[in-house]
Design an enzyme around this catalytic site. Structure first.
Site, PDB file in Angstrom:
ATOM      1  CD1 TRP A 321      -3.027   1.395   0.803  1.00 11.24           C
ATOM      2  CD2 TRP A 321      -1.488   2.445   2.032  1.00 11.24           C
ATOM      3  NE1 TRP A 321      -3.520   2.639   1.119  1.00 11.24           N
ATOM      4  CE2 TRP A 321      -2.586   3.307   1.867  1.00 11.24           C
ATOM      5  CE3 TRP A 321      -0.387   2.883   2.772  1.00 11.24           C
ATOM      6  CZ2 TRP A 321      -2.626   4.582   2.420  1.00 11.24           C
ATOM      7  CZ3 TRP A 321      -0.424   4.158   3.322  1.00 11.24           C
ATOM      8  CH2 TRP A 321      -1.526   4.994   3.140  1.00 11.24           C
ATOM      9  CG  HIS A 322       3.265   2.479   3.319  1.00 16.30           C
ATOM     10  ND1 HIS A 322       2.599   1.511   4.044  1.00 16.30           N
ATOM     11  CD2 HIS A 322       3.222   3.609   4.068  1.00 16.30           C
ATOM     12  CE1 HIS A 322       2.188   2.045   5.185  1.00 16.30           C
ATOM     13  NE2 HIS A 322       2.553   3.306   5.230  1.00 16.30           N
ATOM     14  N   GLY A 323       3.772   1.794  -1.333  1.00 15.39           N
ATOM     15  CA  GLY A 323       4.452   2.168  -2.559  1.00 15.39           C
ATOM     16  C   GLY A 323       4.784   0.990  -3.446  1.00 15.39           C
ATOM     17  CG  PHE A 473       3.277   6.809   0.856  1.00 13.66           C
ATOM     18  CD1 PHE A 473       4.230   6.170   0.088  1.00 13.66           C
ATOM     19  CD2 PHE A 473       3.689   7.482   1.987  1.00 13.66           C
ATOM     20  CE1 PHE A 473       5.564   6.180   0.433  1.00 13.66           C
ATOM     21  CE2 PHE A 473       5.027   7.499   2.355  1.00 13.66           C
ATOM     22  CZ  PHE A 473       5.961   6.847   1.565  1.00 13.66           C
TER      23      PHE A 473
END
Length: 473
Positions: A321-323, A473
């Protein structure tokens, strides 16, 4: 446009507040919607189309799901939910991960698929999770369907939390969208909270971030061990004060418009375990994954191996999800493994050691986690890791280490104290001491907030370094 900019502070925010409080109450959601779209369009006008598509998908799906449920057609409701989730996640996956997938396939197979070079829409991870939570909650019966498109669009696009959270679940502000009543007391509290966030961002996060950038620019093979750890500590402070400041400002802005968003941080750096850290850090994200991924898979109400599977899946998804980069995937797995280790192996022993050692243990692994997080290029991350543990034989410190400590000692001490409840406790102590002197207390309190604001503005006038880390993000 960012909250900590002169444009936002002196033009956008006064304009939206003025129009919001002039118009009749029934039009206030519409005003928020228009200004929020304008806020988003300032940076990426083309991607408003993507956001509007996401809004229409979830809005229409919610109405259809509710209609099918009332007709007791649960199969059709379930199919609608699946289609809505797949559509929303497909948009997120294409714009956020397509380039990473192509790059990975090229490197593993030797083929030469053309890179897509698609810019990442700001805030897409946040507003996609918000629309998903709405659709799922309507299906579950945990949220009432919203048939007013303006109100639903306001929920998704609301500029205080649009770009970098907190992730607001529809069911927590459903009633506020319809029946909120703004008060002078709440508005004043919102200003105070916003000023605290602005000060954390401009006066602390930006300055300690500049220290990290200075050390990050060194040749890692020549960086003394202590200098490397100062750099990692600087980034550890930067990401906390940067992200928590944004959440403070978002919550404060919400108060100004009559909304009450849930807290997103609770002093995570005072934690004594990794488990406790993730109960205190980015609470809205942890809550989202717990409610919509972990518990539906069975949570901890399954056998041991499925429980382990559930934790690893959640943390793999948290990392992704963060990247779209391998370091984020590894970062997620890293925390999954640590949490499993605490739960099944070391947790009972950890509780028996002194609290100071528990805290040192926690912060050591949190800092190593931020090392994984900050380096998109694995080779560069490995080089810096060697510096942290002296594997280049570069020694503990040198004159530059002493120089950096001398020039940043006050800043680092402020960072350490700011991560604790001490500033809040001092504020409470002053309030108690001056409780019977209301005028003096009001003067002291307002002088503090005005001072923070003026110092922040003075810094921003000549500032060239003013990023928000979580925008990507």
């Amino acid at each position: 446009m960012v909250f900590s900019s002169l444009l936002f502070l002196f033009r956008f925010l006064p304009a939206v507040l003025l129009v919001y409080y002039i118009v009749p109450r029934r039009l206030r959601n519409f005003v928020l919607l228009l200004f929020s779209l304008g806020f988003y369009a300032w940076g990426e006008p083309i991607y408003i189309i993507l956001m509007l598509a996401s809004i229409l998908i979830s809005y229409t799906s919610g109405i259809l799901i509710d209609k099918f449920k009332q007709a007791e057609k649960m199969q059709e409701a379930r199919i609608t939910l699946i289609v809505a989730c797949v559509a929303s996640l497909s948009l997120l996956a294409f714009f956020k991960y397509a380039g990473f997938v192509v790059e990975t396939v090229n490197s593993l197979t030797g083929v030469s698929i053309s890179m897509l070079h698609i810019a990442l829409p700001i805030g897409i991870s946040f507003y996609t999770f918000q629309t998903l939570s709405y659709t799922i909650d309507v299906y579950r019966g945990e949220a009432a369907v919203q048939k007013n498109l303006i109100s639903f669009g306001t929920y998704v696009t609301m500029f205080p939390q649009l770009i970098a959270g907190p992730i607001v679940q529809y069911k927590t502000i459903d009633a506020q969208l319809r029946t909120r009543r703004e008060t002078t007391e709440q508005f004043a509290g919102g200003i105070h909270r916003f000023m605290i966030g602005l000060g954390k961002k401009v006066l602390i996060a930006n300055n300690v971030g500049a220290l990290w950038n200075t050390i990050q620019a060194f040749a890692y093979s020549e960086v003394p061990v202590l200098t490397a750890w100062i750099g990692l500590a600087a980034y550890t402070f930067q990401i906390y004060f940067d992200f928590s400041a944004y959440s403070d400002m978002a919550i404060g802005l919400g108060h100004m418009f009559g909304f009450r968003f849930l807290e997103n941080f609770n002093y995570p750096y005072i934690s004594k375990s990794i488990t406790e850290f993730w109960r205190r850090w980015h609470i809205s994200l942890s809550t989202w994954f717990r409610e919509y991924v972990y518990i539906p898979m069975g949570g901890n109400r399954v056998n041991k191996w499925r429980h382990i599977r559930n934790i690893l899946i959640v943390w793999l998804l948290t990392g992704i999800w963060h990247g779209a980069s391998w370091n984020f995937l590894i970062w997620g797995v890293y925390y999954g493994v640590l949490l499993l280790a605490e739960k099944f192996i070391i947790g009972k022993y950890l509780k028996k050691v002194p609290a100071l050692f528990q805290h040192i243990y926690c912060m050591f692994f949190v800092m190593l986690g931020w090392h994984l997080f900050v380096f998109d290029h694995m080779a560069q991350g490995i080089e810096f890791l060697k510096s942290l543990f002296g594997l280049y034989g570069q020694g503990l410190l040198n004159r530059e280490t002493v120089y950096l400590l001398y020039n940043n000692a006050v800043l680092l001490i402020l960072c350490i104290l700011g991560c604790t409840r001490l500033p809040q406790n001092i504020g409470k102590w002053i309030s108690v001491k001056l409780a019977e002197k209301e005028i003096l207390l009001a003067v002291v309190r307002n002088m503090f907030y005005v001072g923070v604001f003026l110092l922040s503005v003075a810094w921003l006038v000549d500032a060239t370094f003013n990023p928000f880390l979580y925008f990507r993000f």
